[in-house]
Design an enzyme around this catalytic site. Structure first.
Site, PDB file in Angstrom:
ATOM      1  N   LYS A 101     -36.654 -36.463 -92.240  1.00 35.13           N
ATOM      2  CA  LYS A 101     -36.369 -37.886 -92.064  1.00 35.13           C
ATOM      3  C   LYS A 101     -35.058 -38.267 -92.748  1.00 35.13           C
ATOM      4  CE  LYS A 101     -41.264 -39.277 -91.897  1.00 35.13           C
ATOM      5  NZ  LYS A 101     -42.342 -39.974 -92.656  1.00 35.13           N
ATOM      6  N   ALA A 158     -39.655 -40.446 -97.306  1.00 35.88           N
ATOM      7  CA  ALA A 158     -40.929 -39.986 -97.857  1.00 35.88           C
ATOM      8  C   ALA A 158     -41.897 -39.690 -96.728  1.00 35.88           C
ATOM      9  CB  ALA A 158     -41.521 -41.038 -98.796  1.00 35.88           C
ATOM     10  N   ASP A 159     -42.906 -38.898 -97.048  1.00 34.96           N
ATOM     11  CA  ASP A 159     -43.973 -38.643 -96.086  1.00 34.96           C
ATOM     12  C   ASP A 159     -45.284 -38.483 -96.847  1.00 34.96           C
ATOM     13  OD1 ASP A 159     -44.408 -38.039 -93.097  1.00 34.96           O
ATOM     14  OD2 ASP A 159     -45.603 -36.518 -94.121  1.00 34.96           O
ATOM     15  N   THR A 160     -46.358 -38.949 -96.232  1.00 36.85           N
ATOM     16  CA  THR A 160     -47.682 -38.891 -96.844  1.00 36.85           C
ATOM     17  C   THR A 160     -48.636 -38.130 -95.928  1.00 36.85           C
ATOM     18  OG1 THR A 160     -47.286 -41.053 -97.879  1.00 36.85           O
ATOM     19  CG2 THR A 160     -49.566 -40.262 -97.806  1.00 36.85           C
ATOM     20  N   ALA A 186     -44.498 -36.538-100.395  1.00 32.92           N
ATOM     21  CA  ALA A 186     -43.202 -35.891-100.599  1.00 32.92           C
ATOM     22  C   ALA A 186     -42.108 -36.940-100.531  1.00 32.92           C
ATOM     23  CB  ALA A 186     -42.964 -34.814 -99.545  1.00 32.92           C
TER      24      ALA A 186
END
Length: 200
Positions: A61, A77-79, A114
């Site tokens: 991203k 960010a990523d969840t 992250a």
């Protein structure tokens, strides 16, 4: 996406479509100059662990948006929510949300968050955080009421802990803000490490 001619090196771009992440950044006194969502295929790869998936997507991203804004700091960010070995993505409809909440009912699950930051000089900073959450046992009426609220929409794991689902949580270990969508301590450390005190 187009690059602004007046863009400066101190500009911060949040590479996310999530209003929750922008609100979390505001908590630590950081306001992005702009919010630009990256359009990516978030399908897990074969044999990719939840940790690897979260880290790959956060970096991808940031990289996608940084390509259009090379002189800016780009934060992404990523969840990823995991119950047992199953990755629980964002439910696409009410029935999918019901099945997801039924899977979480009375069980512990993990939330991997992250964060990736690309600086204008090409340096990268990345962090990975794991939180553990346990839900109380939910009955059909509780699940139906939550689905009716609509809070599950757009949420990994089918719930927003900062809303009504906070009442389902009987145990949480690790970063609360990570479960919401952005681990604030780690994000602040990245911003200070690569961007200096301009980001608090």
């Amino acid at each position: 996406m187009s690059q602004s001619t007046g863009e400066s090196e101190t500009e911060l771009i949040l590479a996310s479509a999530s209003a929750r992440r922008a609100a979390l950044l505001a908590q630590i006194g950081v306001t992005p100059a702009r919010i630009v969502a990256a359009d990516l295929d978030e399908t897990p790869r074969d044999d990719e662990s939840p940790r690897q998936l979260a880290a790959r997507l956060a970096r991808a991203k940031a990289a996608a948006v940084a390509a259009d804004f090379p002189q800016a700091f780009v934060l992404a960010a990523d969840t990823v929510v995991v119950a047992g070995r199953r990755i629980l993505g964002k439910p696409t409809d009410g029935e999918a949300a019901r099945l997801t909440l039924a899977r979480l009912s009375g069980r512990r699950h993990r939330v991997f968050g992250a964060v990736a930051l690309r600086a204008p000089d090409g340096r990268w900073g990345e962090r990975l955080v794991e939180s553990r959450v346990a839900f109380a046992r939910l009955d059909a009426a509780e699940i139906a009421a939550y689905i009716e609220s609509g809070e599950w929409q757009g949420c990994a794991g089918g719930y927003a802990i900062q809303g009504r689902a906070g009442g389902f949580v009987r145990f949480l270990s690790g970063s609360y803000s990570n479960v919401v969508g952005l681990p604030l301590f780690e994000t602040r450390q990245l911003l200070r490490g690569l961007g200096g005190r301009r980001f608090g």
